[in-house]
Design a protein around this motif. Structure first.
Motif, PDB file in Angstrom:
ATOM      1  N   ASN A  51       0.817  -1.212   0.000  1.00  0.00           N
ATOM      2  CA  ASN A  51       0.000   0.000   0.000  1.00  0.00           C
ATOM      3  C   ASN A  51       0.849   1.261   0.000  1.00  0.00           C
ATOM      4  OD1 ASN A  51      -3.132  -0.288   0.346  1.00  0.00           O
ATOM      5  ND2 ASN A  51      -2.275  -1.965   1.547  1.00  0.00           N
ATOM      6  N   LYS A  59      -5.771  -0.477  -5.608  1.00  0.00           N
ATOM      7  CA  LYS A  59      -6.334  -1.117  -4.410  1.00  0.00           C
ATOM      8  C   LYS A  59      -5.516  -2.368  -4.095  1.00  0.00           C
ATOM      9  CE  LYS A  59     -10.500   0.852  -3.467  1.00  0.00           C
ATOM     10  NZ  LYS A  59     -10.961   1.328  -2.158  1.00  0.00           N
ATOM     11  N   LEU A  61      -6.399  -5.834  -2.163  1.00  0.00           N
ATOM     12  CA  LEU A  61      -7.458  -6.617  -1.534  1.00  0.00           C
ATOM     13  C   LEU A  61      -6.881  -7.870  -0.887  1.00  0.00           C
ATOM     14  CD1 LEU A  61     -10.179  -6.491  -4.349  1.00  0.00           C
ATOM     15  CD2 LEU A  61      -9.953  -4.972  -2.371  1.00  0.00           C
ATOM     16  N   ASP A  97     -18.543  -3.194  -1.368  1.00  0.00           N
ATOM     17  CA  ASP A  97     -18.378  -2.893  -2.789  1.00  0.00           C
ATOM     18  C   ASP A  97     -18.508  -4.211  -3.540  1.00  0.00           C
ATOM     19  OD1 ASP A  97     -17.594  -1.677  -5.238  1.00  0.00           O
ATOM     20  OD2 ASP A  97     -15.537  -2.342  -4.897  1.00  0.00           O
ATOM     21  N   ASN A 143     -15.098  -6.282  -0.047  1.00  0.00           N
ATOM     22  CA  ASN A 143     -15.238  -6.389  -1.496  1.00  0.00           C
ATOM     23  C   ASN A 143     -15.824  -7.753  -1.847  1.00  0.00           C
ATOM     24  OD1 ASN A 143     -13.884  -7.402  -4.243  1.00  0.00           O
ATOM     25  ND2 ASN A 143     -14.097  -5.182  -4.345  1.00  0.00           N
ATOM     26  N   SER A 154     -13.412 -10.347  -0.006  1.00  0.00           N
ATOM     27  CA  SER A 154     -12.095  -9.774   0.321  1.00  0.00           C
ATOM     28  C   SER A 154     -12.257  -8.568   1.221  1.00  0.00           C
ATOM     29  CB  SER A 154     -11.354  -9.349  -0.955  1.00  0.00           C
ATOM     30  OG  SER A 154     -11.191 -10.408  -1.850  1.00  0.00           O
ATOM     31  N   ASP A 156     -10.803  -4.798   1.892  1.00  0.00           N
ATOM     32  CA  ASP A 156     -10.111  -3.724   1.192  1.00  0.00           C
ATOM     33  C   ASP A 156      -9.109  -3.096   2.151  1.00  0.00           C
ATOM     34  OD1 ASP A 156      -9.265  -1.433  -0.068  1.00  0.00           O
ATOM     35  OD2 ASP A 156     -11.264  -0.599  -0.388  1.00  0.00           O
ATOM     36  N   SER A 158      -6.854  -0.854   1.411  1.00  0.00           N
ATOM     37  CA  SER A 158      -6.413   0.485   1.002  1.00  0.00           C
ATOM     38  C   SER A 158      -7.349   1.590   1.454  1.00  0.00           C
ATOM     39  CB  SER A 158      -6.244   0.538  -0.523  1.00  0.00           C
ATOM     40  OG  SER A 158      -5.372  -0.467  -0.963  1.00  0.00           O
ATOM     41  N   SER A 161      -8.983   5.056  -3.169  1.00  0.00           N
ATOM     42  CA  SER A 161      -8.066   4.622  -4.211  1.00  0.00           C
ATOM     43  C   SER A 161      -6.651   5.122  -3.948  1.00  0.00           C
ATOM     44  CB  SER A 161      -8.551   5.138  -5.570  1.00  0.00           C
ATOM     45  OG  SER A 161      -7.564   4.935  -6.558  1.00  0.00           O
TER      46      SER A 161
END
Length: 386
Positions: A51, A59, A61, A97, A143, A154, A156, A158, A161
């Motif tokens: 990251n 991203k 994941l 998401d 996600n 998953s 996220d 991050s 973005s």
């Protein structure tokens, strides 16, 4: 005991090989290119480092579960059956998401709703209270990816973005995405071994990303936060070690990085962003018209720019792009000049033969990244019209 696990780094079209190379250079294992993504393996510290340091990822994941799903009832029950208490508390917030490529599941918002229902029902049944949804700043981003009937869940790591580096507070009319800028620079072969020019620098994104590459500064060192910093298992001490170790790998840069723009407002914004990035010692910006300029060095020059192409800025396309070609031929010998444009017709007016063409997307616009090699002395005569 091996603490590595699989992760997926999402990226832009055409950047998969660049991202895979970045991951290998950072030390990732089992790197495999996909479509707009690259999968890899690493531990928690590597997730922090990915990251912080990756220039072409948008991203990161962390998949936590994958299963076959028949219909929405099956989806609900399998999400409900997961151990969500390992990741959430009733007092924390989450957001979902969903991305679907399936004949069975055709609406991502509906999938998000079913997943949300399963999670909150699980907490309500177990603890009598439920976590809340917060789309803006959740404690946990989830996600959901459904391809045909295979569902992958998953986390996220991050958050927002990774193109949101944290240094750009001022923008012009058509700013270029930071990840797109970094990928273009890497595609162009920029490695910090020559002088650099962006003759239409706008808000200065190419200049800043070029300096960060040249000095090996972590791409997201200026970000205020990452999503993983809100996770239950977040290790602040480990993150500090990773951050300091990444910063210690920075290096000095002994060439010039220069930006021109003829608009005073763009020059002001670019200087502000350069200062925010802490790179004022490496980057200088001048109010100047590229078409009235000359190469500032006799040494080789690396030029990268995002000229206007009529999408958001109105210009006389034929005259403008013809002037680009004329300026390069007459005033910029010994230059590798790279331009990205979504106006493929406009390139015909440059009047120079491209040595490279790479298909990319600037947002939703199909674009071409092109290179013109402007030779020294007599080799200038070798250029032909398209």
């Amino acid at each position: 005991m091996n603490s590595n696990y699989k992760m997926v780094a999402k990226t832009l079209f055409g950047f998969e090989p660049l991202l895979a190379r970045e991951l290998r250079n950072l030390g990732a294992g089992h790197v495999k290119e996909g479509v707009r993504n690259v999968s890899f393996e690493g531990d928690a510290g590597f997730m922090y480092k990915a990251n912080l340091c990756l220039r072409t990822a948008i991203k990161i994941l962390k998949p936590i579960h994958s299963f076959y799903v028949r219909d929405e009832k099956d989806l609900y029950h399998k999400i409900y059956g997961m151990d969500w208490q390992a990741y959430l508390d009733p007092d924390t917030t989450f957001a979902i998401d969903a991305i679907v490529h399936s004949d069975t599941f055709t609406h991502s918002l509906y999938v998000s709703q079913k997943v949300k229902d399963a999670i909150v029902d699980k907490f309500r049944d177990l603890e009598g209270k439920r976590p809340s949804v917060d789309i803006q700043s959740p404690d946990l981003g989830i996600n959901i990816h459904i391809h045909r009937n295979q569902c992958t869940v998953s986390l996220d790591s991050s958050g927002s973005s990774l193109h949101q580096r944290g240094y750009r507070t001022a923008t012009n009319i058509a700013p270029i995405n930071e990840v797109l800028a970094a990928g273009i620079l890497l595609h162009s072969g920029w490695d910090g071994r020559t002088d650099f020019l962006d003759p239409m620098c706008g808000s200065g994104t190419f200049l800043i990303e070029a300096a960060m590459i040249a000095c090996n500064i972590p791409a997201n060192i200026n970000r205020q936060e990452f999503a993983f910093q809100k996770w239950k298992d977040y290790d602040q001490g480990l993150f500090d070690i990773i951050r300091n170790a990444s910063l210690n790998k920075s290096r000095e840069f002994h060439h010039k990085i220069i930006g021109y723009d003829k608009a005073p407002s763009a020059v002001r914004k670019a200087k502000e962003n350069v200062e925010n990035a802490g790179l004022s010692d490496y980057i200088s910006i001048e109010q100047k018209d590229f078409f009235k300029s000359e190469k500032f060095t006799e040494a080789p020059l690396h030029l990268v720019s995002n000229p206007p192409y009529g999408e958001r800025l109105t210009i006389d396309m034929e005259s403008f792009y013809s002037s680009i070609g004329d300026t390069l031929k007459q005033s910029y010998p010994g230059t590798n000049a790279w331009f990205i444009t979504a106006n493929l017709e406009a390139l015909k007016f440059v009047g120079l033969r491209t040595s490279r063409k790479i298909k990319l997307f600037n947002g939703r616009l199909e674009s071409k990244l092109v290179c013109y090699q402007i030779y020294e002395g007599s080799k200038k005569g070798k250029f032909n019209k398209n």
